[in-house]
Design an enzyme around this catalytic site. Structure first.
Site, PDB file in Angstrom:
ATOM      1  N   LYS A 176      -4.979   8.209  29.731  1.00 47.50           N
ATOM      2  CA  LYS A 176      -3.821   8.964  29.239  1.00 47.50           C
ATOM      3  C   LYS A 176      -4.362  10.099  28.386  1.00 47.50           C
ATOM      4  CE  LYS A 176      -1.063   9.938  26.433  1.00 47.50           C
ATOM      5  NZ  LYS A 176      -0.863  11.361  26.026  1.00 47.50           N
ATOM      6  N   GLU A 251     -11.868   5.225  17.839  1.00 47.37           N
ATOM      7  CA  GLU A 251     -12.671   6.384  17.405  1.00 47.37           C
ATOM      8  C   GLU A 251     -11.712   7.322  16.693  1.00 47.37           C
ATOM      9  OE1 GLU A 251     -15.874   6.810  17.761  1.00 47.37           O
ATOM     10  OE2 GLU A 251     -16.571   5.691  19.511  1.00 47.37           O
ATOM     11  N   CYS A 285     -13.983  15.628  15.250  1.00 52.48           N
ATOM     12  CA  CYS A 285     -13.902  14.437  14.388  1.00 52.48           C
ATOM     13  C   CYS A 285     -15.074  14.393  13.432  1.00 52.48           C
ATOM     14  CB  CYS A 285     -13.848  13.181  15.241  1.00 52.48           C
ATOM     15  SG  CYS A 285     -15.185  13.078  16.420  1.00 52.48           S
ATOM     16  N   GLU A 383      -8.617  14.753   6.237  1.00 55.40           N
ATOM     17  CA  GLU A 383      -9.159  15.452   7.403  1.00 55.40           C
ATOM     18  C   GLU A 383      -8.238  16.628   7.704  1.00 55.40           C
ATOM     19  OE1 GLU A 383      -8.741  13.571  11.272  1.00 55.40           O
ATOM     20  OE2 GLU A 383     -10.809  14.125  11.728  1.00 55.40           O
TER      21      GLU A 383
END
Ligand code: NAD
Length: 481
Positions: A176, A251, A285, A383
């Protein structure tokens, strides 16, 4: 062999079909214009894809030897290399990343295919010394149907480290992709078909996270889920999979630090500090957005970084400048709100610019550098996923370590020092899944296991470690007297 890569249906079993839920727009982030559409798959489509994957395991795909799987992946790697430029264009336009970054992502996918093709038949079991009269051995078996939920920032690379590793171990995959960047996953499925992977080994269901993604995470027919994306969604998918007893690789995000000591080789460090913070417009990331600098070189490093940041230019993907646009208007608004907060509370020492001919509809944010950022400031803790770097001073190794470990994340850390003892101490004590000494990222090596601790997730992908994650260990005890 020329393969048609521009697909906009769902790949389920041997078919390309329309989604049950209508269509979703495809936007070019460099201009903000709608450039096409993709199918909005829903729970029925996910159900069909999981069924097709199961049938593949019970059929042609499940019957292949590990060597034969490896050969098919090698053939797929050859097709990726053959179609590299077209794949790079698809990825650059869809994600808004500079062309050379998209080309590097395609090269990484080809390398993942090479690595996992070679590794497919080299995953060994063990024999275990046990009681007299027993022979005990272990076998690594595929989980079965693996679900892969992919983010928009590096679709091809994440397909490489997640889907390709799962296939090498003999799983059948349901993918997906992110609704903001699905085109390269569809191209990958077209190439897998052309390479001769049996129907149902690779299924791709495009669609919204809350419909197709949620249906995949909660589907009782999957045997393992690999999720790469944000923390809040990671928590949701883990809970959904957990209700079915399905294991999850998470992750998630990061807020990675670079520690620059007085004795660092600054000529070597400076260009890496810039690239590691702004690569992919900071939408990485492992972006190293927290630059921690020892007092003795702080002003020099801050000034040198400021000079470099002031020269950075954002522009359209195909202009191949320092950075491209952010993925969406929503992401741009989020990052700009952080920058406004930084302008109020911190010192903005440099700002890059947006290319004058960049479309006004594109989601551009000029790179910025802040100094004097305390550890309790939101810009230090959150983040941002934008081209924003922060410099914070430290006195000594103990303070550097405390600052580096002061967020809830733990993905990657970089250390710049010539002191070998310090290198070893920090490698041990930094809270991260990867530590780089006098470099950052080591060129992205597909061989190097990757993953986080804390809010950055759990489980490892890349390297041989991914093959262990995408398999279950079975212990066989044979009593023969
Ligand atoms: P996101 O969590 O919004 O979306 C990721 C994927 O999850 C997409 O495919 C989305 O459609 C799907 N999704 C959304 N809602 C869902 C739901 N309710 N149920 C199931 N699936 C759902 O993340 P994003 O904004 O696409 O990606 C950015 C994030 O990904 C950042 O936090 C970044 O750090 C992280 N990331 C981590 C790594 C890593 O390896 N650690 C790599 C790349 C990106």
């Amino acid at each position: 062999m020329a393969v048609e890569l521009n697909r906009n249906g769902l790949r389920i079993g041997g078919d390309w079909r329309n989604g049950a839920g209508g269509r979703l727009p495809v936007e070019n982030p460099s201009s903000g214009e709608r450039v096409g559409d993709i199918a909005a798959g829903d729970s029925d489509d996910i159900d069909a894809a999981v069924g097709a994957a199961r049938a593949a395991l019970d059929g042609d795909w499940g019957r292949l030897s590990a060597t034969e799987r490896g050969r098919l992946l090698a053939r797929l790697g050859g097709l990726v290399a053959e179609h590299a430029e077209r794949l790079a264009l698809i990825e650059a336009r869809d994600v808004g990343k500079p062309l050379r970054q998209a080309r590097a992502d395609v090269a990484a996918l080809a390398r993942y295919l090479e690595f996992y093709a070679g590794a497919a038949d080299k995953v060994l079991g063990e024999t275990i010394p046990y009681l007299p009269g027993y022979t005990v051995h272990t076998r690594r078996e595929p989980h079965g149907v693996t679900g892969h939920i992919i983010p928009w920032n590096y679709p091809l690379q994440i397909i490489g480290r997640s889907v390709v590793a799962a296939l090498a171990m003999g799983n059948a995959a349901v993918v997906k992709p992110a609704e903001d960047a699905s085109l390269s996953a569809l191209a990958f499925a077209a190439l897998a078909e052309a390479a001769g992977l049996p129907s149902g080994a690779v299924n791709v269901v495009t669609g919204l996270g809350e419909t197709a993604g949620a249906a995949l995470a909660g589907h009782p027919g999957i045997d393992h889920l690999s999720f790469t994306g944000s923390g809040p969604v990671g928590a949701l998918v883990q809970a959904a999979a957990g209700r079915n007893g399905v294991g999850v690789t998470l992750e998630l995000g990061g807020k990675s630090p670079q520690l620059v000591f007085d004795d660092a080789n600054l000529d070597k460090a400076l260009p890496v500090l810039v690239t590691a913070a702004i690569q992919n417009a900071g939408q990485t990331c492992s972006a190293a957005s927290r630059i921690l600098v020892q007092r003795g070189v702080h002003d020099r490093v801050a000034a040198a970084l400021a000079e470099r940041f002031a020269g950075l230019v954002a522009g359209p993907a195909e202009a191949d400048l320092d950075i491209g646009p952010l993925i969406s208007a929503r992401q741009k608004a989020r990052v700009e709100a952080f920058i406004v907060q930084g302008r109020t509370d911190l010192t903005l020492v440099a700002e890059g610019r947006i290319a004058p001919d960049a479309s006004a509809g594109g989601h551009y944010v000029a790179p910025v550098l802040f100094t004097g950022v305390p550890a309790d400031h939101p810009l230090f803790q959150e983040e941002l996923f934008g081209p924003v770097a922060l410099v914070t001073a430290f006195e000594d190794e103990a303070e550097a370590l405390a600052l580096a470990n002061a967020t809830r994340y733990g993905l990657v850390a970089g250390v710049w020092t010539r002191d070998g003892d310090r290198q070893m101490r920090l490698a041990r004590d930094l809270r991260a899944g990867q530590v780089f000494i006098n470099n950052y990222g080591a060129g992205g090596g597909v061989e190097l296991p990757f993953g986080g601790v804390g809010a950055s997730g759990h489980g490892r992908e890349k390297g041989l470690e991914a093959l262990y994650g995408f398999s279950a260990l079975k212990t066989v005890a044979h009593h023969h007297g």
